[in-house]
Scaffold this motif. Sequence first.
Motif, mmCIF file in Angstrom:
data_model
loop_
_atom_site.group_PDB
_atom_site.id
_atom_site.type_symbol
_atom_site.label_atom_id
_atom_site.label_comp_id
_atom_site.label_asym_id
_atom_site.label_seq_id
_atom_site.Cartn_x
_atom_site.Cartn_y
_atom_site.Cartn_z
ATOM 1 N N VAL A 1 0.887 -1.223 0.049
ATOM 2 C CA VAL A 1 -0.209 0.179 -0.044
ATOM 3 C C VAL A 1 0.866 1.229 -0.053
ATOM 4 O O VAL A 1 0.398 2.248 -0.715
ATOM 5 N N VAL A 2 1.835 0.948 0.909
ATOM 6 C CA VAL A 2 2.745 2.465 0.942
ATOM 7 C C VAL A 2 3.252 2.661 -0.492
ATOM 8 O O VAL A 2 3.544 3.539 -1.202
ATOM 9 N N ALA B 1 -3.588 3.681 -3.865
ATOM 10 C CA ALA B 1 -4.270 2.911 -2.595
ATOM 11 C C ALA B 1 -4.513 3.774 -1.314
ATOM 12 O O ALA B 1 -5.379 3.612 -0.879
ATOM 13 N N THR B 2 -3.834 4.761 -1.395
ATOM 14 C CA THR B 2 -3.934 5.913 -0.249
ATOM 15 C C THR B 2 -5.142 6.678 -0.636
ATOM 16 O O THR B 2 -5.911 6.720 0.333
ATOM 17 N N ALA C 1 -1.645 3.166 10.826
ATOM 18 C CA ALA C 1 -0.467 2.355 10.622
ATOM 19 C C ALA C 1 0.417 2.913 9.598
ATOM 20 O O ALA C 1 1.646 2.672 9.708
ATOM 21 N N LEU C 2 -0.280 3.199 8.454
ATOM 22 C CA LEU C 2 0.720 3.773 7.245
ATOM 23 C C LEU C 2 1.273 5.174 7.534
ATOM 24 O O LEU C 2 2.311 5.388 7.284
ATOM 25 N N ALA C 3 0.687 5.821 8.470
ATOM 26 C CA ALA C 3 1.117 6.970 8.787
ATOM 27 C C ALA C 3 2.498 6.910 9.768
ATOM 28 O O ALA C 3 3.293 7.826 9.596
ATOM 29 N N ALA C 4 2.315 5.852 10.240
ATOM 30 C CA ALA C 4 3.187 5.591 11.307
ATOM 31 C C ALA C 4 4.533 5.286 10.673
ATOM 32 O O ALA C 4 5.861 5.198 11.340
ATOM 33 N N PHE D 1 4.667 9.476 4.153
ATOM 34 C CA PHE D 1 3.502 8.980 4.036
ATOM 35 C C PHE D 1 2.463 9.825 4.796
ATOM 36 O O PHE D 1 1.219 9.951 4.179
ATOM 37 N N THR D 2 2.729 10.593 5.695
ATOM 38 C CA THR D 2 1.882 11.429 6.462
ATOM 39 C C THR D 2 1.430 12.418 5.548
ATOM 40 O O THR D 2 0.482 12.844 5.358
ATOM 41 N N LYS D 3 2.328 12.969 4.798
ATOM 42 C CA LYS D 3 2.076 13.932 3.560
ATOM 43 C C LYS D 3 1.234 13.573 2.957
ATOM 44 O O LYS D 3 0.335 14.402 2.247
#
Length: 223
Positions: free
Chosen positions: A167-168, A173-174, A200-203, A208-210
């Motif tokens: 997903v990353v 997918a995001t 979990a993705l943001a972590a 990825f947070t951006k």
Amino acid sequence: ALAVAATSLLSTLLAWEVSTSDHHDGSSAPCNQETEAPPMALRPLLAYLKQHRTSEAVQLNGCSALAFCSRQARSARSLACCGAAKTILFAMRTHIRSEDVQSVAVKVLLHISLGDETCVGALISANAIAMLAAVMRRHDAHPQVQSDGCACLGELVLKSAEGLAAVVKDKDATEALVGALRYCSMDKRAFLRGQEALRALAATGPTFTKRIERANGSKFLCD
């Protein structure tokens, strides 16, 4: 017409076999083709779906039967072990415009994702995340596709490091996950699973947070 009738017959046989089998849910044992034979109608149905990929009616009938079959955990593992994921993904790709095909196909993917590591691994190795994201973005106003897709992505991210990495890697997918969270708030289980996956993705880091911020998904990171 003959192809549709044949698929309907195989689908009915599969549904009957699953309904009358003594398979029990809840077993966490890995699928073993030697000791756990799949439903007899499953392989012929998958073969027929492969043979008639261009027929929307055939794919709809077959995928609907697989969605019913995969409600049982043991049957979902049988689908994973028999390579059903690739067959489903071909149906999704070939009939990308069909809401009917997509809604039942995504349901199958969700049911498989609810299984054990064998099931999750089968979806990830078949590159299900990319196809699922594409379908969710195309059918972004379809409630069932959004709800089931959100839950499925959540399962794949939270159960597997490979799923999270996939997903990353897949930028679509995001946006698909954030879009689904906006749409499926009424389905509490799907929403919470998707929200947990987004966190979990943001972590994974600020990059990825951006990406989540650009997709207008920051609000889903809050309690």
